[in-house]
Every structure is written in C-alpha cells, then in structure tokens.
Write an enzyme that holds these catalytic residues in place. Structure first.
Site, short mmCIF file in Angstrom:
data_model
loop_
_atom_site.label_atom_id
_atom_site.label_comp_id
_atom_site.label_asym_id
_atom_site.label_seq_id
_atom_site.Cartn_x
_atom_site.Cartn_y
_atom_site.Cartn_z
N GLY A 1 -26.99 39.97 -74.64
CA GLY A 1 -27.96 39.18 -72.92
C GLY A 1 -28.88 38.33 -72.50
O GLY A 1 -29.88 39.69 -71.83
N HIS B 1 -23.21 26.83 -71.68
CA HIS B 1 -22.82 26.62 -73.53
C HIS B 1 -23.32 25.93 -73.61
O HIS B 1 -24.51 25.42 -73.38
CB HIS B 1 -21.16 26.15 -72.38
CG HIS B 1 -20.54 26.14 -73.60
ND1 HIS B 1 -19.87 26.73 -74.43
CD2 HIS B 1 -20.79 24.90 -74.79
CE1 HIS B 1 -18.97 25.83 -74.94
NE2 HIS B 1 -19.78 25.04 -75.75
C1 GRF Z 1 -25.61 31.75 -75.10
O1 GRF Z 1 -25.69 31.33 -76.79
C2 GRF Z 1 -24.40 31.88 -74.57
O2 GRF Z 1 -24.47 30.23 -74.14
C3 GRF Z 1 -23.25 31.25 -75.05
O3 GRF Z 1 -23.23 32.76 -75.16
C4 GRF Z 1 -24.31 33.42 -75.29
C5 GRF Z 1 -24.74 34.98 -75.30
O4 GRF Z 1 -26.34 34.95 -75.31
N1 GRF Z 1 -22.43 31.54 -73.85
P1 GRF Z 1 -26.79 36.16 -74.82
O5 GRF Z 1 -25.68 36.98 -74.91
O6 GRF Z 1 -27.37 35.23 -73.99
O7 GRF Z 1 -28.00 36.61 -75.86
#
Ligand code: GRF
Length: 211
Positions: free
Chosen positions: A11, A104
């Site tokens: 998160g 992403h």
């Molecule tokens: C991020 O790299 C996002 O781009 C991808 O999953 C990861 C999530 O990271 N979809 P976090 O849970 O927000 O730290």
C-alpha cells in the site's frame, strides 16, 4: 472528490494518496480502502489514517458485487486500484465506467501484466517508467492518463529499478487524481485529453545520460 482504493499488498501508493489528501489544497480524499487480502499492510495504513478499511474474501460468492456495493454505499466518485492483484470483471468495470484508474510500473502499452520491471530489464530497453490509466476490460490496456519515464541504469536489477520507478509512481498517482478531481481530464475515443494549460512544456531526456 471521494476516493476509494482497492489494494492487495503493502500500500505505498495508497499512502501517497492519503498523504496528498492531507494537504488542504488537494481536491480529493481517500475515504474507503478495500482489500482482497486479510493481512494486507494497506488495510493497516488505512486504519492508522482513520480511514474505513475492510477485507472482503474473494472466494466468497458475489465478491465483486460486495466490493461495488461498498463503493456505492460510501459515495465513492473515483476508484483507485493500487497494487490490487486481480483483474476486474467486465460487469464491475461497466458498473463504474470511466471512474476506475490504475497504476502500473511500466510505460504502457509496453510490459503489461505481472513483473513489468523484470520484463523491461529482460527486453533491454533504456527507458521504462510508470503509467496511470483508466481501467477497461483488458489487462493494463485502458486510456493512458499520465506517465513518468525512468531510465534503466547499467547495474540495475529488478529491485533497484522497481524502487526507482516506485518513487515516480508516488508522484504521478496523486497528480492524476488531482487532475481528475479538478475536472481537467476528458477521455475522447479512448484518448485522454487535458484542459488547456493543465501542464507547462517539458524537455525530454536521454538515457543513460540525463541532461
Ligand atoms: C506498484 O508497483 C504498482 O505499480 C503495481 O503494484 C505495486 C503496488 O505497490 N500495480 P504498493 O502496494 O502501492 O506499494
């Protein structure tokens, strides 16, 4: 604007959105966090910030109906997927059509799906980055809102590259939410357009030598 976040893991992007909302000038606020993973740290982050946090079990029948009902019952105007490790079914996407966005870790349309940073390294590209886009029925295929470019450096591995990209994710996700909340984003025939003067001009850069 009332924002709901779907997350499955640590998160950090959720945190970036929560932190942005702490600024009085920011036009959006995270008011609901839903997770398909009971132990997601994202739920803890939400609780610590005093935000309603709820786990919904994906194996139970009607999972997406329940997620959608929570979103509607809390008056959510924008749904942000932030590390939500599920592909949203078409009925959910159409229920909140044009109101779901995702982040992403690549420059889409390159490297959709899982392990985007490793795919970029394996392909030998010099520049990758991150993308905020509207969610449609495909996997990371919806209209692109914002992108940040991140160079791949000679000694990068998946860890160092992911970390460098993540820092930019935390910058462009709140910015995209701001632009949407301010009404500066329109989508016409699958292409996102901004209001005039939403951005000043920018120079490009050359990787690995930045100007
Ligand atoms: C991020 O790299 C996002 O781009 C991808 O999953 C990861 C999530 O990271 N979809 P976090 O849970 O927000 O730290």
């Amino acid at each position: 604007m009332r924002v709901g976040v779907l997350a499955s893991g640590r998160g950090s992007n959720l945190q970036a959105l929560i932190d942005a909302g702490g600024n009085a000038n920011f036009p959006a606020e995270v008011v609901l966090v839903l997770s398909d993973k009971k132990n997601a740290y994202a739920l803890e982050r939400a609780s610590m910030a005093g935000i309603r946090a709820r786990h919904l079990a994906p194996k139970e029948e009607g999972f997406y109906r329940k997620v959608g009902d929570e979103i509607e019952n809390h008056g959510i105007e924008l749904v942000c997927c932030a590390g939500f490790m599920r592909i949203l079914p078409p009925e959910f996407v159409s229920r909140f059509s044009g109101r779901i966005i995702n982040i992403h870790p690549s420059l889409l349309p390159s490297f959709p799906g899982l392990h985007a940073q490793k795919k970029a390294l394996d392909a030998g590209v010099r520049v990758t980055g991150c993308t905020v886009h509207f969610v449609d029925e495909g996997v990371d295929t919806g209209p692109i809102i914002l992108q940040a470019a991140v160079p791949i450096l000679p000694r990068d591995d998946e860890g160092t590259l992911s970390e460098r990209i993540l820092a930019y994710e935390h910058r462009i996700y709140p910015l995209a939410v701001r632009l949407i909340a301010e009404g500066n984003v329109r989508c016409i025939d699958g292409i996102v357009q901004f209001s005039e003067n939403a951005f000043p001009g920018h120079k490009g850069f050359i990787s690995p030598v930045s100007e």
